[in-house]
Design an enzyme around this catalytic site. Structure first.
Site, PDB file in Angstrom:
ATOM      1  N   CYS A 165     -12.080 -15.746 -23.989  1.00  0.00           N
ATOM      2  CA  CYS A 165     -11.289 -14.813 -24.803  1.00  0.00           C
ATOM      3  C   CYS A 165     -10.498 -15.513 -25.904  1.00  0.00           C
ATOM      4  O   CYS A 165     -10.279 -14.953 -26.976  1.00  0.00           O
ATOM      5  CB  CYS A 165     -10.360 -13.993 -23.915  1.00  0.00           C
ATOM      6  SG  CYS A 165      -9.355 -14.986 -22.803  1.00  0.00           S
ATOM      7  N   HIS A 214      -4.229 -12.655 -28.044  1.00  0.00           N
ATOM      8  CA  HIS A 214      -4.199 -14.113 -28.129  1.00  0.00           C
ATOM      9  C   HIS A 214      -4.053 -14.503 -29.604  1.00  0.00           C
ATOM     10  O   HIS A 214      -4.843 -14.070 -30.453  1.00  0.00           O
ATOM     11  CB  HIS A 214      -5.491 -14.723 -27.583  1.00  0.00           C
ATOM     12  CG  HIS A 214      -5.617 -14.672 -26.091  1.00  0.00           C
ATOM     13  ND1 HIS A 214      -4.628 -14.216 -25.255  1.00  0.00           N
ATOM     14  CD2 HIS A 214      -6.656 -15.043 -25.281  1.00  0.00           C
ATOM     15  CE1 HIS A 214      -5.044 -14.308 -23.991  1.00  0.00           C
ATOM     16  NE2 HIS A 214      -6.265 -14.803 -23.988  1.00  0.00           N
TER      17      HIS A 214
END
Length: 361
Positions: free
Chosen positions: A158, A251
């Site tokens: 990710c 993120h």
């Protein structure tokens, strides 16, 4: 409805499994018909099995509440109910490798969110906009497994979604050295603040295994298929630090890049915003219309404002500027459980369907 492909979710009670179920609620091609999880959840309805652990901000879809959860270890039984499966099982790496190949050997394609098969030479690890041609390796994998239609495909880590697409969009300028620090949300660990109160007002400067993945996985994505396996690229050399921060979803990456061919800032921005891949050309259902956006404001991208860009499937880049040691630096942001996890896997399955690898049994 009957034309939709029947989908099974392996590990459907966990956080990524829940994200799959919420993303697939009104999918035009796929319908969740089967949910499998650990033996302790088997035999309960999905609503009972999840109980108070539903972690999505949207309600549990009505269509799945009364699906009776199956035992993920009863491979033949689960596989007989579906056309393909998404895998989000919580097991050891070796157990995941074994069970995903067992499903593939029942002639059931497996699109996995797990890391176990990311370095299996004949398993494609796909960001659909960047390396759709890596699906070519599936034919070699089928020969190894002895299957006609069963195979395993995976999506990458990710954290790399916030910078790997930008570096790829800039490939003609030959980025050869990269320093990145990622600031990673707690949902990447399958947690909420309720589960993990220690993360409130806290930063943890270590996420197990994440730095190696962040440095190496982009090179595999940028690599080539040769003789039935994927050979990773040699550049750019990437050094990464991964930090857990008190954010639920999203993120962020702070990245420094050296280029062999010197671009202007305007060229870098133009390459980002004009970048399109096969998902955009084919108008796949989950594909963002704008894969990468560039944000001119000095204080963007921000998690609270920008993480849901293109329903969480787009990437936001900002603060491109010249650096005193490297050539340029920038900040990237991606949604870690949508583009970075379940959503990226759904887009991967759409690509595989469009290419004829996934169809009705």
């Amino acid at each position: 409805m009957s034309e939709k492909l029947r989908v099974g979710i392996l590990g459907g009670t966990g956080m990524v499994g829940q994200r799959f179920i919420s993303l697939l609620e009104n999918h035009p091609w796929f319908q969740v018909t089967t949910i499998a999880a650990s033996p302790r959840s088997a035999g309960k309805t999905y609503e009972e099995a999840v109980g108070g652990r539903w972690k999505m901000t949207t309600p549990m879809p009505e269509a799945v509440k009364n699906i009776v959860v199956m035992n993920v270890n009863e491979v033949e039984k689960v596989a007989s109910q579906v056309d393909f499966v998404f895998s989000a099982v919580d097991m050891t790496k070796e157990e995941i490798k074994k069970i995903e190949e067992e499903y593939a050997k029942t002639e059931t394609p497996v699109v996995s969110n797990n890391s176990a098969h990311r370095w299996t030479p004949d398993v494609p690890m796909i960001i659909p906009e960047i390396n759709p041609e890596h699906t070519d390796v599936i034919e070699a994998q089928k020969k190894r497994l002895g299957t006609e239609r069963g195979f395993v495909a995976v999506k990458p880590n990710c954290s790399i979604q916030s910078y790997a697409p930008a570096l790829y969009a800039w490939r003609e300028f030959e980025p050869y050295e990269v320093i990145a620090t990622t600031y990673q949300a707690i949902s990447g660990a399958g947690k909420t603040f309720k589960d993990w109160p220690e993360m409130v007002e806290n930063i943890i400067p270590y996420i197990g295994g994440e730095e190696e993945k962040s440095e190496q996985e982009p090179l595999r994505i940028y690599g080539k298929v040769e003789n039935g396996e994927i050979v990773k690229a040699s550049e750019p050399a990437i050094s990464c630090q991964c930090i857990r921060v008190p954010v639920l979803n999203g993120h962020t990456a702070a990245v420094f890049v050296k280029f062999r061919k010197q671009p202007t800032k305007e060229q870098l921005i133009e390459k980002l915003v004009s970048f399109k891949g096969v998902p955009q050309e084919l108008q796949l259902p989950s594909a963002p219309k704008q894969f990468i956006q560039y944000m001119e404001e000095d204080n963007r991208p921000q998690v609270s404002l920008d993480v849901d860009f293109e329903n969480g499937m787009g990437v936001s880049i900002g603060r491109i500027r010249e650096d005193s040691i490297y050539d340029y630096k920038f900040v990237g942001l991606s949604h870690n459980t949508v583009r970075g996890a379940a959503g990226g896997a759904v887009l991967c399955a759409e690509l595989l369907k469009a290419k004829g690898f996934i169809n009705k049994k």
